[in-house]
Motif scaffolding. Sequence first.
Motif, PDB file in Angstrom:
ATOM      1  N   ALA A  76      -1.714   4.211 -24.758  1.00 48.35           N
ATOM      2  CA  ALA A  76      -2.450   5.263 -25.474  1.00 48.35           C
ATOM      3  C   ALA A  76      -3.866   4.758 -25.695  1.00 48.35           C
ATOM      4  CB  ALA A  76      -1.799   5.561 -26.822  1.00 48.35           C
ATOM      5  N   THR A  77      -4.765   5.709 -25.939  1.00 44.49           N
ATOM      6  CA  THR A  77      -6.115   5.310 -26.343  1.00 44.49           C
ATOM      7  C   THR A  77      -6.089   4.853 -27.791  1.00 44.49           C
ATOM      8  OG1 THR A  77      -7.105   6.904 -24.867  1.00 44.49           O
ATOM      9  CG2 THR A  77      -8.467   6.162 -26.674  1.00 44.49           C
ATOM     10  N   GLY A  78      -5.410   5.651 -28.627  1.00 45.43           N
ATOM     11  CA  GLY A  78      -5.312   5.311 -30.048  1.00 45.43           C
ATOM     12  C   GLY A  78      -4.342   4.159 -30.242  1.00 45.43           C
ATOM     13  N   ARG A 238      -5.536  12.861 -33.834  1.00 42.68           N
ATOM     14  CA  ARG A 238      -4.387  12.437 -34.621  1.00 42.68           C
ATOM     15  C   ARG A 238      -4.231  13.399 -35.793  1.00 42.68           C
ATOM     16  NH1 ARG A 238      -3.324  10.046 -30.761  1.00 42.68           N
ATOM     17  NH2 ARG A 238      -2.886   7.822 -30.456  1.00 42.68           N
ATOM     18  N   HIS A 286       1.818  17.346 -28.995  1.00 42.37           N
ATOM     19  CA  HIS A 286       1.063  16.131 -28.593  1.00 42.37           C
ATOM     20  C   HIS A 286       1.147  15.923 -27.073  1.00 42.37           C
ATOM     21  CE1 HIS A 286      -0.495  12.059 -30.321  1.00 42.37           C
ATOM     22  NE2 HIS A 286      -1.083  12.373 -29.179  1.00 42.37           N
ATOM     23  N   SER A 289      -2.642  14.774 -23.071  1.00 38.08           N
ATOM     24  CA  SER A 289      -2.820  13.890 -21.906  1.00 38.08           C
ATOM     25  C   SER A 289      -1.696  14.052 -20.884  1.00 38.08           C
ATOM     26  CB  SER A 289      -2.873  12.422 -22.364  1.00 38.08           C
ATOM     27  OG  SER A 289      -1.619  12.018 -22.881  1.00 38.08           O
TER      28      SER A 289
HETATM   29  C1  DGY Z   1      -3.744   8.672 -26.946  1.00 34.48           C
HETATM   30  O1  DGY Z   1      -3.878   8.102 -25.856  1.00 34.48           O
HETATM   31  O2  DGY Z   1      -4.059   8.147 -28.007  1.00 34.48           O
HETATM   32  C2  DGY Z   1      -3.216  10.060 -26.892  1.00 34.48           C
HETATM   33  O3  DGY Z   1      -2.984  10.603 -28.133  1.00 34.48           O
HETATM   34  C3  DGY Z   1      -1.986  10.125 -25.998  1.00 34.48           C
HETATM   35  O4  DGY Z   1      -1.984  11.393 -25.479  1.00 34.48           O
END
Ligand code: DGY
Length: 339
Positions: A76-78, A238, A286, A289
Motif C-alpha cells: 500500500a502507499t499508506g 483514509r 476501498h 487501486s
Molecule cells: C494505499 O495504497 O494506501 C491504498 O489505500 C490501497 O488502495
Amino acid sequence: MAKPTVFVTRRLPGGALDLLAQHTELRVWEEELPPPPQELRSQAAGCHGLLTLLTDRVDTTLLDGAPNLIVVSNMATGFDNIDLPAASERSVLVTRTPGVLSETVADFTFALLLAAARRIPEADRYVRAGRWRTWGPSILLGRDVFGATLGIVGMGGVGAAVAKRARGFGMRIVYHSNSRKPRLERRYGMTFLPLEELLRQSDFVTLHVPLTAETRRLISRRELGLMKESAVLVNTSRGSLVDQTALYEALKLGRIGGAALDVTDPEPIQPEDPLLTLENVVIVPHVASASVATREHMAKLAAENLLTALRGRIPKDTANREVAAAWRAARRQRLASLS
Ligand code: DGY
C-alpha cells in the motif's frame, strides 16, 4: 545457506508469490479475511520478512515477539497500519508501494466524483426499482463538473494525477498541501490556497493526504461548515481523515451537497451505519487501486522491496530510511542463524 522465512498475509495477484517462493521459505495466509491479530503475531514470531496489507496491524506487541524480523513490506502507499516509530526503534525496515497506483486511484477519484455529481448510483437504483416511466425535464438532475472548482487536499502522486484529469474536464483547480508545488501549479494552472479558503471556494473537495496524528479528523464539523451547501466531498485516502458522525449530520441536514467515499471509519462500514441510509452518498469498499494491472504492480513491488531488504539494500520506497545504519547491523545478526 538456508533461505530467510517470509509470511505473506493473503494470496496476491500476479507473479509476486512465485518470485518470493524462489528466494525465501514462504508461508501464505490462504483465507479471504486477514489473519486475526494473534495469528499474525505467531506467524511473525519466526519470520525474517513480513508482507502485509493495510488490514494488518503491526504494533509493538507483534514487533517485540518477532526478534528476527528484518523488514515489513506493506502492499500500500499508506502505512498507518504500522507503528513506524516502534519499527524504527527495533531496527525493522518498513517499505511501501507508492507511485504504481497513482493513475489508477486518480481515475477512480474521478469516477466517484462524477458518480456523486451526476447521481449515477441513484439513477441505477431508480431504473432497477422500475421507476423509469418517462424522460422528464426534472428527473435526477445533478451538478456540472466542467467549469466547477475542484479543491485538491494533498499534492503527492495521486493529487497531481487528479489535477491532470481535472484540467481535461475544464475545472478551475485549487489545492492545499504542506508545501507549494510551483512546477505543478504552472503545469495544471492551479492555485495554492490555505485549507479553509479551499473549502469555502470548492464545488468538489477531494482528499489525498496520508493518515497521521496531524491529519486524523482533518475534515470535522467546523471544516464541513465552511464548505458550500452544494459541495461534494470525495475521499479515496483514509476514512479517519473525516469525522464520519459530523459528515452524516452535514449530509442529512443539507449543509453540504454530497459525498463519495472509497474509505470509511471503520472499515468495513457497519451495515447499520446511518450514512448508508442517505441517497446523497456513494460508498464503495476501498477499491480505488483495484485494477488488475495496478494490483499486480503493487504486489510485485511489495515482493521486490521485501527481497531487496533481505539482501541488505535499502529499497527506494522505504518509510524509515533514517534507521539504515542500525538496521544493517541488526539484519546481519537476524540472519546469522541461517548460515
Ligand atoms: C494505499 O495504497 O494506501 C491504498 O489505500 C490501497 O488502495
